[in-house]
Structure formats: C-alpha cells, structure tokens
Scaffold this active site. Structure first.
Site, PDB file in Angstrom:
ATOM      1  N   ASN A 129      31.319  51.539  -2.877  1.00 43.75           N
ATOM      2  CA  ASN A 129      31.359  52.710  -3.756  1.00 43.75           C
ATOM      3  C   ASN A 129      30.972  52.391  -5.198  1.00 43.75           C
ATOM      4  O   ASN A 129      31.283  53.143  -6.111  1.00 43.75           O
ATOM      5  CB  ASN A 129      32.754  53.354  -3.718  1.00 43.75           C
ATOM      6  CG  ASN A 129      33.008  54.011  -2.376  1.00 43.75           C
ATOM      7  OD1 ASN A 129      32.162  54.754  -1.880  1.00 43.75           O
ATOM      8  ND2 ASN A 129      34.145  53.711  -1.762  1.00 43.75           N
ATOM      9  N   GLU A 366      18.364  46.145  -7.166  1.00 40.79           N
ATOM     10  CA  GLU A 366      18.486  45.746  -8.586  1.00 40.79           C
ATOM     11  C   GLU A 366      18.276  46.934  -9.529  1.00 40.79           C
ATOM     12  O   GLU A 366      17.645  46.816 -10.580  1.00 40.79           O
ATOM     13  CB  GLU A 366      17.535  44.585  -8.906  1.00 40.79           C
ATOM     14  CG  GLU A 366      17.907  43.356  -8.101  1.00 40.79           C
ATOM     15  CD  GLU A 366      17.472  42.054  -8.718  1.00 40.79           C
ATOM     16  OE1 GLU A 366      17.422  41.945  -9.936  1.00 40.79           O
ATOM     17  OE2 GLU A 366      17.214  41.125  -7.943  1.00 40.79           O
TER      18      GLU A 366
HETATM   19  N1  COS Z   1      22.800  43.511 -21.172  1.00 42.48           N
HETATM   20  C1  COS Z   1      24.046  43.214 -21.597  1.00 42.48           C
HETATM   21  N2  COS Z   1      25.046  44.134 -21.662  1.00 42.48           N
HETATM   22  C2  COS Z   1      24.749  45.390 -21.277  1.00 42.48           C
HETATM   23  C3  COS Z   1      23.470  45.759 -20.810  1.00 42.48           C
HETATM   24  C4  COS Z   1      22.467  44.762 -20.779  1.00 42.48           C
HETATM   25  N3  COS Z   1      21.224  45.031 -20.354  1.00 42.48           N
HETATM   26  N4  COS Z   1      23.478  47.072 -20.488  1.00 42.48           N
HETATM   27  C5  COS Z   1      24.723  47.506 -20.741  1.00 42.48           C
HETATM   28  N5  COS Z   1      25.473  46.487 -21.228  1.00 42.48           N
HETATM   29  C6  COS Z   1      26.878  46.549 -21.637  1.00 42.48           C
HETATM   30  C7  COS Z   1      27.075  47.621 -22.687  1.00 42.48           C
HETATM   31  O1  COS Z   1      26.846  47.101 -23.985  1.00 42.48           O
HETATM   32  C8  COS Z   1      28.517  48.020 -22.501  1.00 42.48           C
HETATM   33  O2  COS Z   1      29.336  47.091 -23.144  1.00 42.48           O
HETATM   34  P1  COS Z   1      30.802  47.515 -23.711  1.00 42.48           P
HETATM   35  O3  COS Z   1      31.547  48.119 -22.548  1.00 42.48           O
HETATM   36  O4  COS Z   1      31.396  46.223 -24.161  1.00 42.48           O
HETATM   37  O5  COS Z   1      30.549  48.499 -24.804  1.00 42.48           O
HETATM   38  C9  COS Z   1      28.718  47.838 -20.994  1.00 42.48           C
HETATM   39  O6  COS Z   1      27.685  46.949 -20.539  1.00 42.48           O
HETATM   40  C10 COS Z   1      28.635  49.142 -20.250  1.00 42.48           C
HETATM   41  O7  COS Z   1      27.389  49.738 -20.577  1.00 42.48           O
HETATM   42  P2  COS Z   1      27.092  51.264 -20.247  1.00 42.48           P
HETATM   43  O8  COS Z   1      28.191  52.119 -20.835  1.00 42.48           O
HETATM   44  O9  COS Z   1      25.681  51.539 -20.625  1.00 42.48           O
HETATM   45  O10 COS Z   1      27.247  51.244 -18.669  1.00 42.48           O
HETATM   46  P3  COS Z   1      27.160  52.417 -17.625  1.00 42.48           P
HETATM   47  O11 COS Z   1      28.381  52.393 -16.799  1.00 42.48           O
HETATM   48  O12 COS Z   1      26.742  53.708 -18.272  1.00 42.48           O
HETATM   49  O13 COS Z   1      25.999  51.900 -16.661  1.00 42.48           O
HETATM   50  C11 COS Z   1      23.810  51.469 -15.869  1.00 42.48           C
HETATM   51  C12 COS Z   1      24.730  51.636 -17.064  1.00 42.48           C
HETATM   52  C13 COS Z   1      23.763  52.678 -14.975  1.00 42.48           C
HETATM   53  C14 COS Z   1      22.433  51.239 -16.484  1.00 42.48           C
HETATM   54  C15 COS Z   1      24.257  50.213 -15.089  1.00 42.48           C
HETATM   55  O14 COS Z   1      25.476  50.436 -14.436  1.00 42.48           O
HETATM   56  C16 COS Z   1      23.240  49.772 -14.057  1.00 42.48           C
HETATM   57  O15 COS Z   1      22.298  49.055 -14.393  1.00 42.48           O
HETATM   58  N6  COS Z   1      23.470  50.177 -12.778  1.00 42.48           N
HETATM   59  C17 COS Z   1      22.634  49.707 -11.707  1.00 42.48           C
HETATM   60  C18 COS Z   1      23.243  48.470 -11.166  1.00 42.48           C
HETATM   61  C19 COS Z   1      22.278  47.726 -10.323  1.00 42.48           C
HETATM   62  O16 COS Z   1      21.159  47.454 -10.718  1.00 42.48           O
HETATM   63  N7  COS Z   1      22.738  47.377  -9.127  1.00 42.48           N
HETATM   64  C20 COS Z   1      21.888  46.701  -8.204  1.00 42.48           C
HETATM   65  C21 COS Z   1      22.412  45.388  -7.903  1.00 42.48           C
HETATM   66  S1  COS Z   1      21.352  44.652  -6.755  1.00 42.48           S
HETATM   67  S2  COS Z   1      21.608  42.842  -7.183  1.00 42.48           S
END
Ligand code: COS
Length: 383
Positions: A129, A366
């Site tokens: 989830n 990813e």
């Molecule tokens: N590098 C480092 N830190 C990052 C980052 C990055 N590229 N992107 C976000 N962060 C940090 C933010 O700074 C934030 O930090 P704080 O909580 O300390 O303020 C934290 O991570 C959360 O960031 P955000 O609020 O943007 O997160 P969201 O929950 O809105 O999610 C997405 C953002 C949707 C972009 C993220 O969850 C994502 O990439 N999801 C896809 C995951 C994925 O690719 N899964 C596949 C795995 S296959 S191996």
C-alpha cells in the site's frame, strides 16, 4: 560544448556491446520464457566489471563516472531488459545507498563482495500500500536495547531472493517526527537473519529473467548499528537514490529503443511485400525516421542529466525528465518495431515481442510516468 565521449567511455561501450551480443543475445529469449535468473551471465557480467561501476576502487569498484555506468546499462538494454535490470538495480539501488550513506565500517563490510558480483543487495522501499505514496511505509522498526526489531513487508524488490542475495536496505518507521509525520529510517538487513524471509515473485509480464521478491519481517532483530546514516533520514536517502536510479531506467529506455530501432530497420530492409522492401514505403520509412529522431533527443537529454550529476550539480528535475522521456521513446519504438514486423512481431522467436513487454515496466518502476510529471511540475512551480 563537447558531445564526444572519452576514450574510456567509448572502450566501455564497445566492450559491453560485444559482450551483450556474444553472451546474452542468444539466450535471452529462453531465459525469459523459463523465468530463469542466469547465474552464468551474472558471473560474466561481474567479470566484465559491471557491478560497482561508479564505486571508488578503495571499496573494490571501477571508480568510473555515472555517465560510464549509464552507457553500460544502455548497451545491455539494447539486447535484453532483464540483464540490464539486474545490473541497473544492483548498482544504483543495491550498492548506491550503502556507498553514499553507509558508515566506513558498513562500506568495508559489504561493498567489496557486491562490487565483484559475489553478492547482490536489494532496495526495500515499496510496500503493498505504499507505491507512488512511498512515504506511507508501514514497516516498523523499534529499538529494543541494542537491536532494531523489524515488522512488516515489502514488494517488487529486485535482486533480493537469488542464491547470492546478501541482504536488503529497508525503509522503516522508527518513530514520529516533531511535525507529526512519521520518522523514516533505512536499516540494513542481512539474508539469513531470523525473522526475515525473501520469496521470489513469478508471473511477471516483463523482465522475466530478473529476480523480483516479496520480503517479510517478523520480529526480525538486527544490531542497532545496522542503521544507515542518521536516524530519520531514510526517506531523503531513498529519494536521493531514486534520482540516480531514474537515470538508469532512462538508460534502459534509451538502450531498449535503440535495440527496437535496429531490429526494425534491419527487418524492414529485408522483408519484401509488393515486390520491394517494406522500408521503401514512405509510411514505414517515416516510422523509422521518427524512431531515429526520438532516440537522438532521448540520448541528448539523458547524457545532459549524467553530465549534471557527474559535475555535482542539481539533477532531480532532469532525472525525472530523462526517465519519463526515455521510457516513452522506448514505448513508441517498441510499438513501431512490432508493427513493422507484422505478424512475426507477435511471436516469441522475434526479440521485438519481448522488448514490447519489457518496455511497460519503464513507465511504472522507480516512479510512474505520473510521478515523474508530478516531480517536474513541482520543480517548475506549476504545483
Ligand atoms: N532528494 C532528497 N530528498 C527529497 C527528494 C529528493 N529528490 N524529494 C523529496 N525529498 C524529501 C523532501 O525534502 C521532504 O523532506 P522533509 O520531510 O524533511 O521536509 C521529504 O522527502 C518528503 O517530500 P515530499 O513532501 O515531496 O514527499 P511526498 O510524499 O509528496 O512524495 C513523491 C513525493 C510522490 C515524488 C515521492 O513519494 C515519489 O517519488 N514517489 C514514487 C516512489 C517511487 O519511485 N517508487 C518506486 C520504487 S521502485 S525502486
């Protein structure tokens, strides 16, 4: 502006291309059919130095730049997605977090064996989830004396349940932050630890000869020092790792698109209908021209992203762009390639059939294409 690759990068491209043609091409289809992970090609890829490409020689790596690693993945993907996936996941997701965030002791303990391909390591982020909403991880780790006690599960984890999988980096909830959000930390769990089980997943549409696993943690106890970097930094570590990982998915899109294009061009020049090669029909020639154009633009975008990364500049936005664009280019190229092969393109004995299936993962793994658009939209201030 200099668009030339270095001599070392050209040599690497030639050697990985020759290797993939000689050692992978002839068996990729059979391995795919049998859902078989090949320990034989794994060993040969390791001997070629395809693990730990960007890791310092101090820890047994090749000490090359990220661009070189991307070229290696691109060349493997030109021939087979599953082998490219094994190498890409291992370098960027398995080795990457330990190399970039691990303590000196953790690096010395794990990296040398990972870099010679003696062992593999998984990246435990996704849960049933918690896919796109990766921060919604429910797996917990509670500190009990000098041990973490881990409970939960992970899904779709590459390289975690082979005979040589040595462990996994697991994202866990380790508490609650001051702002009320979950505190997320990464913990290293070795294969064989009581309470940890990794089971292979079968029945995949794509990358059928790569290893994908479900992981289960039941009161799994690991030493407190298995924490990766500072407590609470887990989500940042995972996101930063994915920025680099997205470049390798882009490389798989670029290499896969190149493979589709080459197969389609060759077939279209040989296949005759109405007394001429089908490439001589403008409708088909234009498809091939579009493929060549899209591949050229994809390569420019991906290589620029690698240049930013290798120069120590910010590359999150362009990594999302490269991943999105290269996977969509492969989608288009695989579609055209099957179309140009006609009925034969639907048959397993033609590699384009496998490329058509393998392509789909690139728009999902990813970070889905929708997540990449979200990341780009946030970067440009649209959201
Ligand atoms: N590098 C480092 N830190 C990052 C980052 C990055 N590229 N992107 C976000 N962060 C940090 C933010 O700074 C934030 O930090 P704080 O909580 O300390 O303020 C934290 O991570 C959360 O960031 P955000 O609020 O943007 O997160 P969201 O929950 O809105 O999610 C997405 C953002 C949707 C972009 C993220 O969850 C994502 O990439 N999801 C896809 C995951 C994925 O690719 N899964 C596949 C795995 S296959 S191996």
């Amino acid at each position: 502006m200099d668009f030339h690759l270095s001599t070392e990068q050209e040599i690497l491209r030639d050697s990985v291309r020759s290797f993939a043609e000689a050692e992978i091409k002839h068996k990729a289809s059979e391995l795919d059919k049998n859902e078989e992970f090949s320990y034989d090609t794994m060993q040969k890829m390791a001997e070629l130095g395809l693990f730990g490409v960007f890791v310092s020689e101090k820890y047994g790596g090749q000490g090359m730049d990220y661009q070189s690693y991307i070229i290696a993945v691109e060349e493997l993907a030109r021939v087979d997605g599953s082998h490219a996936a094994t190498v890409a996941a291992e370098n960027s997701l398995g080795i990457g977090p330990i190399y970039y965030f691990g303590s000196e002791e953790q690096k010395r303990l794990y990296l040398p064996k990972l870099c010679i391909g003696e062992t593999l390591w998984g990246f435990g982020l996704t849960e049933a989830n918690a896919g796109s909403d990766a921060a919604n991880s429910k797996t917990t780790a509670v500190l009990d004396g000098n041990q973490w006690v881990i409970n939960g599960s992970k899904i779709f984890i590459t390289n975690a349940s082979t005979d040589i999988s040595a462990g996994v980096t697991v994202l866990c909830r380790t508490g609650t932050r001051e702002d009320g959000r979950p505190e997320l930390s990464c913990i290293l769990v070795e294969t064989g630890t009581p309470g940890y089980k990794a089971s292979p997943m079968h029945g995949k549409m794509m990358w059928r000869s790569s290893n994908t696993s479900e992981l289960y943690f039941e009161d799994c106890r690991v030493p407190a020092e298995n924490l990766l970097g500072p407590r609470g930094n887990g989500f940042h570590q995972m996101m930063e790792t994915l920025d680099g990982g997205r470049l390798s998915i882009a490389a798989m899109g670029l290499g896969g698109a190149q493979g589709c294009y080459e197969m389609a061009l060759k077939y279209s020049r040989e296949r005759e209908q109405f007394n001429r090669p089908i490439s001589r029909f403008q409708v088909n020639a234009f498809k091939l021209a579009d493929m060549a154009l899209e591949i050229e633009t994809a390569r420019l975008l991906l290589y620029k992203a690698c240049w930013l990364r290798d120069s120590g500049l910010s590359f999150s936005k362009i990594a999302a762009m490269a991943k999105l664009h290269c996977s969509e280019v492969m989608h288009n190229c695989a579609n055209h390639a099957v179309q140009l092969h006609g009925g034969y393109g639907l048959m397993q004995e033609f590699d384009v059939e496998r490329f058509y299936r393998d392509q789909k993962l690139l728009e999902i793994g990813e970070g889905t294409s929708e997540v990449q658009r979200l990341v780009i939209a946030r970067h440009i201030g649209a959201l």
